[in-house]
Design an enzyme around this catalytic site. Structure first.
Site, short mmCIF file in Angstrom:
data_model
loop_
_atom_site.label_atom_id
_atom_site.label_comp_id
_atom_site.label_asym_id
_atom_site.label_seq_id
_atom_site.Cartn_x
_atom_site.Cartn_y
_atom_site.Cartn_z
N GLY A 123 6.05 -3.25 0.79
CA GLY A 123 6.80 -4.37 0.23
C GLY A 123 8.11 -4.61 0.96
O GLY A 123 8.75 -5.65 0.75
N ASP B 53 2.02 -3.84 1.51
CA ASP B 53 1.89 -2.38 1.44
C ASP B 53 3.16 -1.81 0.79
O ASP B 53 3.26 -1.75 -0.43
CB ASP B 53 1.65 -1.83 2.84
CG ASP B 53 1.27 -0.36 2.86
OD1 ASP B 53 1.10 0.23 1.78
OD2 ASP B 53 1.16 0.21 3.96
N GLY C 178 -1.15 -10.63 11.40
CA GLY C 178 -2.27 -10.33 10.52
C GLY C 178 -2.75 -11.47 9.66
O GLY C 178 -3.93 -11.56 9.35
#
Length: 194
Positions: free
Chosen positions: A125, A123, A64
């Site tokens: 973590g 998100d 990503g």
């Protein structure tokens, strides 16, 4: 001699129209490409100022972060080295599986080196926390975190964030490297799937 057919240029309006027509999900624009570009430049300036006279190692988290990582590194005014790590936790869904496994490790020696870990979104973590422990075991010193999006909705593990592009409370985001089951990464803007 082969003659290649020229590739017809496709405008962004056409790409966006095809995207909206082909995909059944409802999408809402969250961050435009211009706003993203502006924030990336601001982050690169802050990093360059903090690391003047140094040569940090940037570790991008695949897949990503590649768009953000590439744009960020190109905006730096300092020398740097780069490498990548890949840790999978989502599988084929929109919720983290909770199981984290490394599928690509850092290949350069980072012992005693300043490292900046670059992530697209934080998100829960959990994945980033595990990666930071892994980088620490390799002897990086100090370790900084640079994230494009700090999403708080499902945070389970607190992680230190030194540089952040945007903060959002909730939503499943796609585009600019962010995906849903490997779809939508190519979009130049960031959308929320409603």
């Amino acid at each position: 001699m082969r003659i290649h057919k020229p590739v017809r240029p496709v405008g962004m309006a056409e790409i966006r129209r095809e995207f909206m027509e082909q995909e059944p999900e409802t999408k809402t624009l969250v961050f435009s490409r211009d706003l993203i570009r502006e924030r990336v430049r601001e982050i690169a300036k802050a990093v360059s100022e903090q690391f003047t006279g140094k040569e940090p190692v940037f570790i991008g988290i695949l897949n990503g972060a590649v768009f953000f990582f590439g744009d960020l590194v190109r905006e730096l005014t300092i020398p740097c080295r780069i490498d990548f790590i890949r840790a999978a936790s989502y599988g084929a869904g929109t919720v983290s599986s909770g199981e984290i496994r490394f599928t690509k490790d850092i290949e350069i020696d980072i012992a005693g080196e300043p490292v900046i870990v670059v992530e697209d979104i934080i998100d829960t973590g959990r994945t980033l926390k595990r990666i930071l422990r892994h980088v620490e075991k390799k002897g990086a010193d100090p370790i900084h975190v640079c994230v494009l999006i700090d999403k708080r909705e499902r945070r389970e593990e607190e992680v230190p964030i030194d540089y952040s592009g945007f903060r959002v409370d909730r939503g499943f985001l796609v585009g600019y490297g962010l995906d849903c089951n490997e779809r939508f990464r190519h979009l130049p803007d960031i959308y929320a799937l409603d």
